[in-house]
Enzyme design. Structure first.
Site, PDB file in Angstrom:
ATOM      1  CE  LYS B  95      39.545  36.298  38.249  1.00 58.10           C
ATOM      2  NZ  LYS B  95      38.573  36.757  39.265  1.00 58.10           N
ATOM      3  CB  SER B 171      40.932  39.175  41.122  1.00 63.23           C
ATOM      4  OG  SER B 171      39.756  38.393  41.068  1.00 63.23           O
ATOM      5  CB  SER B 195      36.863  39.511  41.768  1.00 65.13           C
ATOM      6  OG  SER B 195      37.884  39.748  42.698  1.00 65.13           O
TER       7      SER B 195
END
Lengths: 479, 531
Positions: B95, B171, B195
Site C-alpha cells: 500500500k 482505504s 481499512s
C-alpha cells in the site's frame, strides 16, 4: 510619584547535555557543524517516522527536577504542541503539557542582604528543541541540526522583584545545571535560553498586572538590561496615564532596545493532545529513588555548610562553591590539611584560582592535587619552607607531577634557619655593602628591607624570615 | 494454472526447495498485472475510458527492475544453499502509504507525489528480508482517508475485480483488489478504522488488523497514530498467518510496538476449534447507520444475505465442536463512528502538519509573498478534499475551547467501547468468549460514485470494523459468501489482545469447513482477461 514594585517570572529552556538527541540517535551537539548535516528521518520529520525516547534525557531531567525540589511524577505524558513554523519540521513539537515529569518545586535564592527569595517553579517538563531559522538576502534558511536536542522547559512563578534578582536566578540556575552535570548551560551557545515576563505594580498591591514577555534575552547582562528598560517603559507609561498591554517584545542586544513583536490577543491555540507515538512515561519508584540518591549536595546548600562548618566568610564560601570541582577540591584539601579551613581557603582563592584561570581548566583537571596543596601548606606552617617557596612549589608540582616534599628535597628548598649559616650570610652581605650600612646606621632605617632581600638572595630564598629578621637587626645595630 | 492462483505458502516452499525460480514466479505476476490491471494511477489521467472501467488499476507505481533484482537475489541464495526466508519469491504489493527506500511514496496525494523515501518501513523491510518480492506500490484513498479508494489523487481509482463498476473498498483498496485479482499473492495494508478488513470483505480476500502495536508502524505515513495498524491481506487465512509471523514483533524504532514474542502462527492453523467459545452479538446485526438515499440515521437490520452469512459461519463452526454464544451485548459499539470521527481527525490534522512545502513534497508553483501564503497555497493545491475535511474537523474539535466536549469526551467513550470487549472476553465473565463473530461490513461493495462525496455516509462503511480499532484488539475479515449480485460478503472474527492465533485457528477452520461450498467456485469478473 507612586512607588512601584517589579514583578518578574522567567521562562528558561535548558539544553540537556546528552550524547544523542531526545527522540533519535543523532548526536545532540551540532556546535559549528554545517547546517543540516546532523539530521536523520526522525528529527527532520519525514513522513512515517516515529520518536523513541532517550532515557538519558529523562534521567537528566529528573535530576534537575529533584534539585529544584520538584516532585518527579512516576507517570508523565508527552503531548503534541501544534503550530506551523519552517524550523519545526513535524509541524508540532513533542512536549509535555498537563502531566509533566516535574510537578512544582522551588529554588531558594540568597539575596545580598542575607535574606532568601523563594522562587517557585510552575512548570518543569521535557521537550524537543526546534531548528534554527536564518535570514539572508531576503531569504529564509532553516537548519534542522538543533531539532530534537533535549530540552527542559522551566517556568518560575512571578516571584522575582528586580532585574538583579532575575540575573541572580539565572546565575544560580546556571551554576546548578553545571553542578549537576545536566547541561553545559552556556548562554552564548544557547544551552540556556531565557524569556522574561515583566510587570509592575504599586508597592503594597498584591495582584498581577498585565505583563510583557521579553523574548531573546540570552545573556545575564541582557536579562538585566532588558528588564530595566521594560520596567522604565512601563512606569513611564503608567505615570503618564496609560496602561500596560500584554505584548511580546523582542530584545535587540546590539541596539540595547526592545521592539514589539506582537500583541497577546493573537495568542496561539496549540491544540495540545497526548502524543500517540509515545507510551506514557512510567518510572518505577526504584528508578526515582536512584535519581534522588544520586543527587549531590547542591551549591547553595554547600555554600551554607561552608559558612557554618568551616566558619568561612560569605565571600569565600560563595567563591569556593562556584563550581563543583573547585568546591570538591577545597573540601579534599581541608581534609588532607586538617588545620584551619580558612588558611586552605586563602591558598585556593589566591594561588589555585590564579592557576585555574591561567590554565583555563576546572579544579578536577589539575595535576596539583588537593593533597599536594595540603602538604605545601603544612610545610609552610612548620617553617620547612617559607610562603614564597610554597607558592613556587605549587607551580612546580603542577608542571612535574612530583610530590611537593620531593621537590623541596631535590631542589634543596628547605629554609635555612640555622643561626651560624644565616649569620655567615648576613656578615657577607654587610661586608659587601659598606655604603648602605653607613646609611642605615646614619638613620635610613628603611633600608632594612633591602638588607633582608640581599640575605634572601644570598640564601636563594631559603632563609627563615623570622630568624633572619632577628639576626639582621642585631648585626645592623653592630651588636 | 498461473502461479498467481497458488498460495503464498506453496510458492515459497517450492522456491526454497529450488523447485521453482523466483524469477518465474515474478514473470507470472507481471503477466497477470498486464492482463487485468490497466494503466496505473496518475495525477494527470485524462479521460476514463471504457477500457479503464473494465480493469483493476491497483497500482500507482510498479517497481519492476527492483523486483527482478530481488527475485534474482532469492534465486541466487537458493542456488548457493542459503535459505532466503519463509516468503522466498512470494510477490507482494505494498500500500502506497508505506515508505520504501528509493521508491516514490505518495500516500495517493498530490502533496507527496514527488516524494522518494530515503528509508524503508519496518514491516516492509521484514517482508523483503524474508524473501518477499515487492511488485510495486498500490493505490488507496488519499492518506488512507476513505472507504472506497475513490479519493486517491492518482486516477483511475482502483476498481473491484469482482465487478469493476463497484469500489474495492478502502482505504487499502489497491491491496485487496491486487490480491483478489492475483496481482501478487499478498499485500500489506493498514487499518485505522477498517481499512484492511472492509476492502478485504468487498474483494473477497482475507484481511487482518493485528492488535495495536503487534506490527511496527515505523515507515507508515500516519493517519490516526493511536489507531493505525499495518496488517496482511491474503487470499487465505494460512497465508495471512505466515505473513503476520514475518511482519510482527518489537521494533526499536517504534516504542509503541509490543515487545511480546511473536508466536508461531502457522502452528495454530490446524488446531481443533472444539470447545472454543464463539460469540454473536445482536448489536452487530441491527445497527444505526445513515440511509443510503436520505442520509438520515436509521436503525436497521443488516441485509439478510449478510446476516445469513454469519449464521452459516456459526453453524459451520458449531459443526466442528465450537460453542456458539448468542446475544452477547456490545452496547457501546454504535458510538464507534462518532468517536472515531473525533479521535482520528484530531490525530490526522496534526499528522498532516508536516506537509508544508518546506522540506519535501509539493510546494506551490505560483507566486507567494510570504511564508503564510506559501503554506496556504501549497496545502490548498497539494491536499485533496478528504485531507482538507479532516484538517478542518480535527482542528475544530481539538481547539482549546472545544477539546473538552469533543476530543476528551471521545477518549472516554473509546474506553467504554473497549470495556464491551473486555466484558465479552473476560475469562471469568458471563460470556468468556474466545472470539466474536460479526459481519465485516453493513453492505457488500457499492458502486463507484454512489457514496463518494458523502463523507459521513462513507464513514459508516466502517461501523462494524471501527470498534476493534478503538479497543486495540485484533480482528480478521475472511470471505463468508457471495451475494446474489455476485459480490463477496465478509465475515469478521475479533479476539482479545494478541490472540491473532485464535483468529487464524477459527478462520482456518471455517475455510476448511466451506472448502467445497458453491460460492467458493465463483471467480472475480476480471479473471475473464486471464487465459
Amino acid at each position: 510619584m507612586t512607588d512601584y514594585e517589579t514583578v518578574i517570572g522567567l521562562e528558561t529552556h535548558i539544553q540537556l547535555n546528552t550524547t544523542t538527541k531526545i527522540f533519535c540517535s543523532c548526536k545532540a551537539d551540532s556546535w559549528e557543524q554545517p547546517p543540516n548535516t546532523n539530521i536523520c528521518p526522525v528529527c527532520s520529520g519525514l513522513p512515517g517516522v516515529l520518536p523513541v525516547l532517550n532515557e538519558a534525557a529523562v534521567h537528566k531531567g529528573a535530576l534537575l527536577a529533584a534539585a529544584m525540589h520538584s516532585e518527579i511524577r512516576l507517570t508523565s505524558h508527552f503531548d503534541r504542541k501544534n503550530y506551523f513554523y519552517p524550523d519545526l519540521p513535524k509541524g508540532y513539537q513533542i512536549s509535555q503539557y498537563d502531566m509533566a515529569l516535574g510537578n512544582g518545586g522551588y529554588m531558594d535564592l540568597p539575596m545580598p542582604d542575607g535574606s532568601v527569595r523563594r522562587v517557585h517553579i510552575e512548570k518543569l517538563h521535557l521537550e524537543e528543541d526546534a531548528g534554527k531559522t536564518k535570514y539572508e538576502d531576503g531569504r529564509r534558511f532553516v537548519d534542522f541540526n538543533r531539532c530534537g536536542v533535549p530540552l527542559v522547559e522551566m517556568v518560575t512563578g512571578p516571584d522575582l522583584r528586580s532585574a538583579d534578582e532575575a540575573a541572580q536566578y539565572l546565575i544560580r540556575l546556571r551554576q546548578l545545571l553545571r553542578w549537576l552535570g545536566v547541561s553545559e548551560a552556556d548562554m552564548e551557545k544557547g544551552h540556556l535560553r531565557c524569556d522574561a515576563n515583566v510587570s509592575i505594580r504599586p508597592v503594597g498591591y498584591t495582584g498581577l498586572n498585565p505583563k510583557s514577555e521579553i523574548k531573546n534575552v540570552n545573556s545575564i547582562e541582557a536579562v538585566r538590561a532588558a528588564i530595566n528598560k521594560e520596567v522604565e517603559r512601563q512606569i513611564e507609561l503608567v505615570e503618564s496615564g496609560g496602561s500596560v498591554e500584554s505584548w511580546t517584545l523582542d530584545w535587540d542586544d546590539a541596539q540595547q532596545r526592545l521592539t514589539k513583536m506582537r500583541s497577546k490577543e493573537t495568542i496561539a491555540d496549540y491544540r495540545y493532545f497526548r502524543e500517540p507515538d509515545l507510551l506514557p512515561l512510567e518510572l518505577s519508584e526504584d528508578w526515582r529513588d536512584g535519581v534522588l540518591a544520586e543527587l549531590p549536595e547542591l551549591p547553595l546548600e554547600r555554600r551554607a555548610r561552608f559558612k557554618r562548618d568551616y566558619e568561612l566568610p560569605e565571600y569565600d564560601a560563595d567563591i569556593l562553591t562556584g563550581d563543583r570541582p573547585l568546591s570538591d577540591y577545597y573540601e579534599s584539601a581541608v581534609e588532607a590539611y586538617g588545620g584551619d579551613p580558612k588558611i586552605v581557603s586563602n591558598w585556593i582563592m589566591n594561588e589555585i584560582l590564579r592557576m585555574l584561570n591561567e590554565l583555563g581548566v576546572s579544579a578536577d583537571k589539575l595535576v596539583l592535587l588537593p593533597e599536594h596543596l595540603a602538604e605545601v601548606i603544612k610545610m609552610v606552617d612548620k617553617g620547612t619552607i617559607n610562603n614564597a617557596t610554597g607558592k613556587s612549589v605549587l607551580a612546580k608540582v603542577q608542571e612535574s607531577g612530583k610530590a611537593p616534599g620531593d621537590i623541596v628535597a631535590e631542589e634543596g628548598l628547605a629554609q635555612v634557619s640555622d643561626d651560624s649559616a644565616l649569620q655567615a650570610a648576613i656578615d657577607k652581605v654587610l661586608a659587601a655593602s659598606p655604603e648602605e650600612l653607613a646609611s642605615y646606621r646614619g638613620g635610613k632605617e628603611g633600608l632594612f628591607g633591602w638588607f633582608m632581600g640581599q640575605v634572601m638572595r644570598e640564601t636563594k630564598g631559603k632563609a627563615d624570615p623570622g630568624v633572619t629578621r632577628e639576626l639582621l637587626g642585631k648585626a645592623l645595630k653592630g651588636e | 494454472m498461473s502461479l498467481m492462483d497458488k498460495t503464498a505458502r506453496n510458492v515459497a516452499e517450492k522456491v526454497r526447495r529450488g523447485e521453482l525460480s523466483a524469477v518465474t514466479v515474478l514473470e507470472d505476476a507481471f503477466e497477470r498485472i498486464s492482463a487485468v490491471d490497466g494503466r496505473p494511477g496518475a495525477l494527470d489521467y485524462g479521460e476514463i475510458s471504457d477500457e479503464d472501467k473494465s480493469k483493476v488499476h491497483a497500482f500507482i507505481t510498479l517497481t519492476k527492475d527492483r523486483a527482478y533484482q530481488q527475485a534474482q537475489d532469492v534465486d541466487r541464495s537458493v542456488s548457493e544453499g542459503e535459505d532466503p526466508g519463509p516468503l522466498a519469491g512470494v510477490p507482494i504489493t505494498v500500500k502506497d502509504i508505506f515508505c520504501i527506500k528509493g521508491t516514490p511514496s505518495t500516500a495517493a496525494s498530490r502533496i507527496l507525489a514527488n516524494f522518494v523515501a530515503p528509508y524503508t518501513a519496518t514491516p516492509v523491510e521484514r517482508l523483503e528480508a524474508a524473501g518477499a518480492i515487492t511488485l510495486g506500490k498500490v493505490n488507496l484513498d488519499e492518506f488512507t482517508y476513505g472507504s472506497s479508494s475513490e479519493s486517491s489523487a492518482f486516477q483511475p481509482a482502483t476498481r473491484n475485480p469482482w465487478h469493476t463498476d463497484y469500489v474495492p473498498g478502502g482505504s487499502s483498496g489497491g491491496s485487496a483488489a491486487a490480491v483478489a485479482a492475483g496481482e501478487g499473492l499478498l499485500s500489506i495494508g493498514t487499518d485505522t478504522g477498517g481499512s484492511i478488513r472492509q476492502p478485504a470483505a468487498f474483494c473477497g480476500v482475507v484481511g487482518l488488523k493485528p492488535t495495536y502495536g503487534r506490527v511496527s508502524r515505523y515507515g507508515l505515513i500516519a493517519f490516526g497514530s493511536s489507531l493505525d495498524c499495518p496488517g496482511p491481506v491474503a487470499r487465505n487465512v494460512g497465508d495471512a498467518a505466515l505473513m503476520l509471523s514475518v511482519m510482527a514483533g518489537e521494533d526499536r524504532r517504534d516504542s509503541t510496538a509490543a515487545t511480546l514474542p511473536v508466536p508461531d502462527y502457522l502452528s495454530s492453523l490446524d488446531k481443533d476449534v472444539r470447545g472454543l467459545r464463539i460469540g454473536i452479538s445482536p448489536d452487530y446485526m441491527r445497527i444505526p447507520y445513515p440511509d443510503l438515499q436520505t442520509g438520515e440515521v436509521v436503525v436497521a437490520d443488516l441485509p439478510k444475505e449478510i446476516r445469513d452469512a454469519i449464521l452459516n459461519a456459526a453453524q459451520a463452526l458449531a459443526d466442528q465442536g465450537a460453542e456458539i454464544v448468542e446475544n452477547v451485548p456490545m452496547p457501546n459499539m454504535s458510538y464507534g463512528i462518532p468517536t472515531y470521527f473525533v479521535i482520528s481527525r484530531v490525530e490526522a490534522a496534526s499528522n498532516l502538519h508536516r506537509f508544508d512545502g518546506v522540506k519535501y513534497g509539493y510546494r506551490t508553483q505560483s507566486e507567494f509573498s510570504d511564508l503564510r501564503e506559501m503554506y496556504r497555497k501549497t496545502r490548498a493545491e497539494g491536499f485533496g478534499l478528504q485531507p482538507k475535511l479532516r484538517i478542518l474537523m480535527g482542528m475544530y474539535v481539538s481547539a482549546a475551547q472545544y477539546s473538552e466536549q469533543y476530543y476528551q469526551r471521545a477518549l472516554k467513550v473509546r474506553s467504554k467501547i473497549r470495556s464491551d470487549f473486555e466484558a465479552a472476553f473476560d475469562p471469568q465473565g458471563a460470556y468468556r468468549l474466545d472470539a466474536l463473530l460479526t459481519p465485516t461490513t453493513p453492505t457488500t461493495a457499492f458502486k463507484l460514485g454512489d457514496v463518494y462525496g458523502d463523507t459521513v455516509l462513507m464513514q459508516y462503511a466502517d461501523q462494524l470494523t471501527v470498534p476493534a480499532n478503538h479497543a486495540g484488539i485484533p480482528a480478521i475479515s475472511i470471505p463468508g459468501g457471495i451475494s446474489s449480485e455476485g459480490l463477496p460478503i465478509g465475515i469478521q472474527f475479533q479476539a482479545p489482545d494478541y490472540r491473532e492465533d485464535t483468529l487464524f485457528q477459527v478462520g482456518n477452520a471455517f475455510e476448511q469447513a466451506t472448502d467445497d461450498a458453491d460460492w467458493r467456485k465463483i471467480k472475480p469478473q476480471v479473471m475473464k482477461f486471464v487465459e
